[in-house]
Design an enzyme around this catalytic site. Structure first.
Site, PDB file in Angstrom:
ATOM      1  CD  GLU A 143     -72.257 -35.940 -25.007  1.00  0.00           C
ATOM      2  OE1 GLU A 143     -72.162 -36.720 -25.986  1.00  0.00           O
ATOM      3  OE2 GLU A 143     -73.218 -35.943 -24.226  1.00  0.00           O
ATOM      4  CD  GLU A 201     -71.959 -38.920 -21.582  1.00  0.00           C
ATOM      5  OE1 GLU A 201     -71.337 -38.748 -22.650  1.00  0.00           O
ATOM      6  OE2 GLU A 201     -73.196 -38.789 -21.485  1.00  0.00           O
ATOM      7  CG  ASP A 241     -74.654 -33.689 -27.548  1.00  0.00           C
ATOM      8  OD1 ASP A 241     -75.295 -32.711 -28.000  1.00  0.00           O
ATOM      9  OD2 ASP A 241     -75.103 -34.456 -26.666  1.00  0.00           O
ATOM     10  CG  ASP A 291     -80.276 -35.865 -27.122  1.00  0.00           C
ATOM     11  OD1 ASP A 291     -81.296 -36.478 -26.803  1.00  0.00           O
ATOM     12  OD2 ASP A 291     -79.295 -35.778 -26.356  1.00  0.00           O
TER      13      ASP A 291
HETATM   14  P1  PGA Z   1     -77.674 -36.809 -20.595  1.00  0.00           P
HETATM   15  O1  PGA Z   1     -77.200 -36.156 -21.959  1.00  0.00           O
HETATM   16  O2  PGA Z   1     -76.784 -36.193 -19.528  1.00  0.00           O
HETATM   17  O3  PGA Z   1     -79.086 -36.263 -20.453  1.00  0.00           O
HETATM   18  O4  PGA Z   1     -77.608 -38.270 -20.664  1.00  0.00           O
HETATM   19  C1  PGA Z   1     -76.417 -36.764 -22.893  1.00  0.00           C
HETATM   20  C2  PGA Z   1     -76.682 -36.082 -24.222  1.00  0.00           C
HETATM   21  O5  PGA Z   1     -77.050 -34.887 -24.260  1.00  0.00           O
HETATM   22  O6  PGA Z   1     -76.559 -36.730 -25.264  1.00  0.00           O
HETATM   23 ZN    ZN Z   2     -77.229 -34.976 -26.554  1.00  0.00          ZN
END
Ligand code: PGA
Ligand code: ZN
Length: 421
Positions: free
Chosen positions: A159, A202, A239, A308
């Site tokens: 991200e 997202e 991220d 996370d």
């Molecule tokens: P997710 O990951 O696809 O498990 O929601 C989002 C993230 O790593 O913050």
């Molecule tokens: Zn994350």
């Protein structure tokens, strides 16, 4: 209080659990479980049906958990005693990772209960949880370039986020972010062709870029073209979700190269010098936590380090890694632990110890807007809920705009100071 489960769909078209709670006082609350694609190993597990229907992703067993096991256990309890209700859910489940009832069943019920309690009291959820003093709107960390597990391109980092922290108020931050998002769209189209503006899970673009610097350059260019200065109105965050490009033995495969953990520390340090990055999430894999500490020490005063996958919203892990100097704070995803009370405990620990709590969506989402209320209730000042596009993402931003409007001149915007350690 009565609760009932229902199978509905999430933003990826997968079945998910909705819970509806109705109270004796005439209130109701409805909540939908989100779903991750990039999960930590210690997360609460979702119960899925398996078999042929929905490719095995059905949640009728989790719905049954609510109707058959949770409903009778919490029947007659008061929704305002939501901590007691959560304790009961944890007791009925009886496993360390919610695998009996399903984390999806637990989280939908737990969130529906707090919403029903607020509705019964006749006040907005953020005020029910945070009291009359809760008035700080968060800085949004907006994921506008998707890579890693969220997109079909070659970007290692998952991200790339724009952070409109230099705005005066939340609605102003939304405007700036939308202007940059649009400018990014036209830049990517011009530079990489029309398919570059396809979007990932997202709502961010998933352009055919390969290198981390390509993505950071695109963001900087988009900010400038929108009439802003990178590092002034708009900051950047990433991220890495590094568990996905970890190859074991302190080795990472990023940008087509093999780097040791020590080399990756230097790589991040170089990026932080070149770009106005203020926050790095999961820069290392959950199986390689030691380098978090060194990176955090090395980049003190420049960037905050957020965990996370290594925390999965658990208070015990937040304590271990925050007190140990590995992280400045954690991502909070209620469905990682399974009940609101457990997530609240982690938020309170972090904020009470001078740490950060970033309230977050999942890549699989819905129209549910509970996280918008949680972030204002605890005034954590930071939210991650995707690009300013696609209904399941804008639902949260729109709810925050409503909360800002409701608070009127009382509303405060967290702003840049939230990034100070
Ligand atoms: P997710 O990951 O696809 O498990 O929601 C989002 C993230 O790593 O913050
Ligand atoms: Zn994350």
């Amino acid at each position: 209080m009565h609760v009932k489960g229902l199978q509905v769909l999430d933003s990826r078209g997968n079945p998910t659990v909705e819970a509806l709670v109705i109270t004796e006082g005439g209130g109701y609350g409805r909540a939908i479980a989100p779903a991750g694609a990039s999960k930590g190993k210690l997360e609460a597990v979702d119960l899925r049906d398996g078999g042929k229907a929905y490719g095995g992703m059905g949640v009728s067993k989790a719905v049954e958990s609510i109707n058959k096991y949770i409903a009778p256990a919490i029947l007659g309890m008061d929704s305002s005693d939501f901590r007691e209700v959560d304790r009961k859910i944890i007791e009925v489940d009886g496993t360390p990772n919610k695998s009996r009832l399903g984390g999806n069943a637990c989280v939908a019920t737990s969130l529906a209960v707090i919403k029903a309690a607020a509705d019964t009291a006749g006040i907005p959820l953020f005020e029910f949880l945070g009291g009359r003093r809760a008035r700080t709107l968060p800085v949004p960390l907006m994921n506008v370039i998707n890579g890693g597990a969220h997109a079909g391109n070659k970007l290692s980092i998952q991200e790339f986020m724009i952070v409109p922290a230099g705005a005066d108020m939340f609605s102003d931050a939304i405007r700036i972010a939308v202007e940059v998002y649009k400018s990014l769209k036209s830049y990517l189209k011009e530079r990489y062709g029309p398919s570059a503006i396809n979007v990932g899970d997202e709502g961010g673009f998933a352009p055919p870029l390969e290198l981390t610097r390509d993505a950071l350059n695109a963001l900087s260019e988009a900010i400038r073209r929108a009439g802003y200065t990178p590092g002034n109105e708009v900051l950047l965050a990433m991220d890495a979700a590094a568990s996905h490009f970890y190859r074991g033995n302190q080795t990472y495969e990023i940008d087509g190269k093999k780097l040791s953990s020590a080399e990756l520390i230097d790589y991040y340090a170089a990026l932080v010098d070149e770009y106005p990055l203020v926050l790095l999430e999961d820069p290392f894999a959950e199986d390689d936590p030691e380098p978090f500490k060194e990176l955090r020490a090395k980049l003190a005063g420049k960037v905050i380090i957020i965990g996370d996958d290594i925390i999965v919203t658990r208070r015990d892990l937040a304590e271990k890694y925050f007190a140990g100097g590995y992280i400045d704070g954690a991502i909070i995803k209620v469905n990682q632990v399974g009940t609101f009370t457990e997530a609240e405990d982690t938020i309170r620990y972090l904020l009470g110890s001078g740490g950060k709590a970033v309230i977050s969506h999942r890549s699989g989402e819905s129209e549910d807007t509970t996280i918008a209320h949680i972030v204002v209730a605890y005034e954590t000042g930071l939210i991650k809920t995707g690009a300013p596009a696609r209904g399941e993402r804008t639902a949260k931003y729109n709810e925050l705009l409503r909360i800002e409007d409701y608070l009127g001149s009382e509303a405060i915007f967290a702003g840049k100071k939230v990034f100070l350690r």
